[in-house]
Design a protein around this motif. Structure first.
Motif, PDB file in Angstrom:
ATOM      1  N   THR A 129       0.842  -1.199   0.000  1.00  0.00           N
ATOM      2  CA  THR A 129       0.000   0.000   0.000  1.00  0.00           C
ATOM      3  C   THR A 129       0.879   1.252   0.000  1.00  0.00           C
ATOM      4  O   THR A 129       2.059   1.197   0.378  1.00  0.00           O
ATOM      5  CB  THR A 129      -0.914   0.048   1.249  1.00  0.00           C
ATOM      6  N   ALA A 130       0.301   2.359  -0.407  1.00  0.00           N
ATOM      7  CA  ALA A 130       1.026   3.632  -0.429  1.00  0.00           C
ATOM      8  C   ALA A 130       1.463   4.012   0.986  1.00  0.00           C
ATOM      9  O   ALA A 130       2.587   4.488   1.204  1.00  0.00           O
ATOM     10  CB  ALA A 130       0.142   4.719  -1.032  1.00  0.00           C
ATOM     11  N   TYR A 131       0.586   3.771   1.957  1.00  0.00           N
ATOM     12  CA  TYR A 131       0.895   4.119   3.352  1.00  0.00           C
ATOM     13  C   TYR A 131       2.109   3.340   3.851  1.00  0.00           C
ATOM     14  O   TYR A 131       3.015   3.915   4.469  1.00  0.00           O
ATOM     15  CB  TYR A 131      -0.320   3.835   4.242  1.00  0.00           C
ATOM     16  N   ASN A 132       2.132   2.024   3.583  1.00  0.00           N
ATOM     17  CA  ASN A 132       3.249   1.200   4.061  1.00  0.00           C
ATOM     18  C   ASN A 132       4.572   1.622   3.423  1.00  0.00           C
ATOM     19  O   ASN A 132       5.611   1.607   4.081  1.00  0.00           O
ATOM     20  CB  ASN A 132       2.979  -0.279   3.766  1.00  0.00           C
ATOM     21  N   LEU A 133       4.516   1.992   2.139  1.00  0.00           N
ATOM     22  CA  LEU A 133       5.734   2.453   1.463  1.00  0.00           C
ATOM     23  C   LEU A 133       6.285   3.702   2.146  1.00  0.00           C
ATOM     24  O   LEU A 133       7.486   3.798   2.428  1.00  0.00           O
ATOM     25  CB  LEU A 133       5.443   2.737  -0.015  1.00  0.00           C
ATOM     26  N   LEU A 134       5.398   4.660   2.436  1.00  0.00           N
ATOM     27  CA  LEU A 134       5.830   5.899   3.100  1.00  0.00           C
ATOM     28  C   LEU A 134       6.296   5.623   4.532  1.00  0.00           C
ATOM     29  O   LEU A 134       7.276   6.197   4.995  1.00  0.00           O
ATOM     30  CB  LEU A 134       4.696   6.920   3.105  1.00  0.00           C
ATOM     31  N   ALA A 135       5.595   4.736   5.241  1.00  0.00           N
ATOM     32  CA  ALA A 135       5.953   4.422   6.633  1.00  0.00           C
ATOM     33  C   ALA A 135       7.329   3.762   6.713  1.00  0.00           C
ATOM     34  O   ALA A 135       8.138   4.089   7.596  1.00  0.00           O
ATOM     35  CB  ALA A 135       4.896   3.506   7.249  1.00  0.00           C
ATOM     36  N   ASP A 136       7.617   2.862   5.777  1.00  0.00           N
ATOM     37  CA  ASP A 136       8.901   2.150   5.784  1.00  0.00           C
ATOM     38  C   ASP A 136      10.071   3.065   5.455  1.00  0.00           C
ATOM     39  O   ASP A 136      11.207   2.809   5.870  1.00  0.00           O
ATOM     40  CB  ASP A 136       8.874   0.989   4.772  1.00  0.00           C
ATOM     41  N   GLU A 192       9.377   7.119  -6.256  1.00  0.00           N
ATOM     42  CA  GLU A 192       8.481   6.440  -5.307  1.00  0.00           C
ATOM     43  C   GLU A 192       7.409   7.384  -4.779  1.00  0.00           C
ATOM     44  O   GLU A 192       6.252   6.986  -4.602  1.00  0.00           O
ATOM     45  CB  GLU A 192       9.298   5.852  -4.149  1.00  0.00           C
ATOM     46  N   ILE A 193       7.792   8.640  -4.545  1.00  0.00           N
ATOM     47  CA  ILE A 193       6.809   9.644  -4.105  1.00  0.00           C
ATOM     48  C   ILE A 193       5.753   9.852  -5.183  1.00  0.00           C
ATOM     49  O   ILE A 193       4.547   9.902  -4.895  1.00  0.00           O
ATOM     50  CB  ILE A 193       7.506  10.973  -3.747  1.00  0.00           C
ATOM     51  N   LEU A 194       6.199   9.956  -6.440  1.00  0.00           N
ATOM     52  CA  LEU A 194       5.248  10.125  -7.544  1.00  0.00           C
ATOM     53  C   LEU A 194       4.332   8.898  -7.659  1.00  0.00           C
ATOM     54  O   LEU A 194       3.134   9.044  -7.937  1.00  0.00           O
ATOM     55  CB  LEU A 194       6.002  10.351  -8.855  1.00  0.00           C
ATOM     56  N   ALA A 195       4.874   7.718  -7.417  1.00  0.00           N
ATOM     57  CA  ALA A 195       4.058   6.496  -7.461  1.00  0.00           C
ATOM     58  C   ALA A 195       2.955   6.544  -6.401  1.00  0.00           C
ATOM     59  O   ALA A 195       1.807   6.146  -6.653  1.00  0.00           O
ATOM     60  CB  ALA A 195       4.933   5.264  -7.251  1.00  0.00           C
ATOM     61  N   VAL A 196       3.294   7.064  -5.210  1.00  0.00           N
ATOM     62  CA  VAL A 196       2.301   7.206  -4.132  1.00  0.00           C
ATOM     63  C   VAL A 196       1.221   8.207  -4.543  1.00  0.00           C
ATOM     64  O   VAL A 196       0.019   7.968  -4.366  1.00  0.00           O
ATOM     65  CB  VAL A 196       2.986   7.650  -2.815  1.00  0.00           C
ATOM     66  N   LEU A 197       1.654   9.347  -5.106  1.00  0.00           N
ATOM     67  CA  LEU A 197       0.698  10.383  -5.527  1.00  0.00           C
ATOM     68  C   LEU A 197      -0.221   9.869  -6.627  1.00  0.00           C
ATOM     69  O   LEU A 197      -1.428  10.125  -6.612  1.00  0.00           O
ATOM     70  CB  LEU A 197       1.443  11.635  -5.999  1.00  0.00           C
TER      71      LEU A 197
END
Length: 455
Positions: A129-136, A192-197
């Protein structure tokens, strides 16, 4: 999290393997032979097909995958490819319509203790998930940034000049660029940030096409019908036994019943990603057994779904709190012969936009039809005008798509939470017999089932 290009290549391999598989036909049958042996054999066959497809598409990578190795040594590859399929389906409910059922059932079987003993490896891992990517990677602060809304908002072009739409697109791209620079660090790259957005934007696009039709229909109900005083010829009241109805409601009671049903559908559509995540967690939890049962619609896997049940009861209580009172039953069927498991439950609610979108589209296009003199003469002669045509369609939908019909007893349809959807599908099945069906066809209607649009 949105799929990358490499992940999409693996998705094609998975879809191809599942397409030729007859997993459920072989496993979900009543026989005296060992089910564990059949499950293990089928799982290994699917893994072997995928290994073969990798070799066929990329020989070098395929050689690395299969040379001197057994399936257990490639556990990470199988976990990745199945996780990609699950993630793709959640973000695109209209895709993988037959393949997803096979996949989720084979993953469900792979979680059984006796099957894992024979397989010697697990093929289920948590969804990315986008959240898990940012949290890690230490990027959660970005979610509270003021630019997040502008960087992920869905741009609505309706009623706007082209120049304004272009300005909004430019502002959105600028906001994304600022965020990707501001929050990039040694661990978290700009890509990775763009992927989340993009992933959050995908969710907003999903809500536009799945939640907004419900909002439109709620708007039509409020605009064209008074909750207290019915207009002559457009009374929403229904009587049991008339027109196939299984309920008896006055105009006011039916108005409330329709409003609360659509409010519930709206909240479910709004929380669909969360509900789907919970449904998969219930289906794929270790040690959770199911019972293969003839539910009256063939053999189905009956299994409890505590996480999904808790979430949907929370959605129901939220709706009841907003509306103040509840008309009809508040029973939610889940894990019984009506809705055997969480997969059936989630599949049922992905049909809501399929039902409402064509109706909302038809009603919104009637004024456009009337610009043609011949079609205007037809609508005036048949219905008495564009407004009357609109109200005739809406009144019939609000009466008979919510009349408790669609099953052979009150408990299976009626006014329960799932029975409301059953009634709506029953109305859809009779659309060809309606006097306004030509109007649907003139607005481009082809059917309520959108089909599997492969990208």
């Amino acid at each position: 999290l949105r799929l990358t290009l490499e992940e999409r290549k693996l998705l094609r391999l998975l879809e191809a393997a599942l397409h030729v598989s007859e997993y459920t036909d072989i496993v979900d049958v009543l026989t005296f032979r060992s089910k564990t042996q059949r499950i293990t054999k089928q799982l290994k066959e699917i893994c072997a097909i995928m290994c073969g497809l990798v070799v066929a598409t990329d020989y070098k990578k395929g050689q690395e995958l299969i040379v001197d190795k057994d399936f257990a040594a490639n556990a990470a590859f199988f976990q990745e490819i199945f996780e990609i399929g699950r993630r793709h389906k959640v973000m695109n409910p209209e895709k993988m319509r037959s393949e997803y059922g096979k996949m989720i059932y084979l993953l469900q079987d792979s979680q059984l203790g006796e099957v894992q003993e024979l397989l010697n490896f697990k093929i289920v891992r948590p969804m990315r998930t986008a959240y898990n990517l940012l949290a890690d990677k230490g990027g959660l602060g970005m979610l509270n940034d003021g630019l997040m809304h502008q960087a992920t908002a869905e741009i609505m072009h309706e009623g706007k000049p082209r120049a304004q739409v272009q300005r909004e697109i430019k502002a959105k791209e600028t906001a994304r660029a600022h965020l990707s620079k501001r929050y990039a660090n040694a661990q978290l790259t700009s890509e990775e940030i763009l992927a989340v957005l993009y992933s959050i934007s995908d969710n907003n696009a999903y809500l536009r096409f799945n939640r907004d039709p419900v909002d439109k229909m709620i708007g039509y109900l409020k605009e064209y019908f008074d909750p207290k005083t019915p207009e002559a010829g457009f009374n929403l009241g229904i009587t049991m036994g008339m027109g196939g109805a299984r309920l008896s409601h006055s105009h006011e009671r039916q108005y409330t019943y329709v409003m609360q049903s659509m409010m519930l559908w709206r909240e479910v559509s709004n929380d669909m990603f969360k509900l789907w995540y919970l449904a998969e967690s219930d289906l794929l939890r270790e040690g959770a057994y199911y019972q293969l049962t003839n539910t009256g619609q063939g053999l189905n896997r009956v299994q409890s779904a505590p996480g999904t049940s808790k979430a949907i009861h929370g959605v129901l209580h939220k709706c009841q709190g907003k509306l103040g009172h509840w008309v009809g039953s508040s029973v939610i069927h889940l894990g019984d012969h009506n809705v055997p498991n969480a997969l059936m439950f989630i599949d049922k609610y992905t049909q809501v936009p399929r039902i409402l979108n064509p109706v909302a589209l038809c009603v919104s296009q009637i004024d456009e039809l009337c610009k043609d003199p011949g079609l205007k003469a037809y609508i005036d002669g048949q219905f008495g005008g564009a407004d009357e045509c609109r109200k005739a369609i809406l009144a019939d939908f609000f009466r008979h798509a919510f009349d408790g019909s669609g099953a052979d007893n009150f408990f299976d349809a009626g006014s329960c939470i799932d029975g409301r959807l059953t009634s709506a599908w029953n109305w859809c099945s009779k659309i060809e017999k309606k006097n306004y069906y030509p109007v649907f066809k003139l607005t481009g209607f082809t059917g309520f089932d959108g089909g599997d649009f492969r990208s």
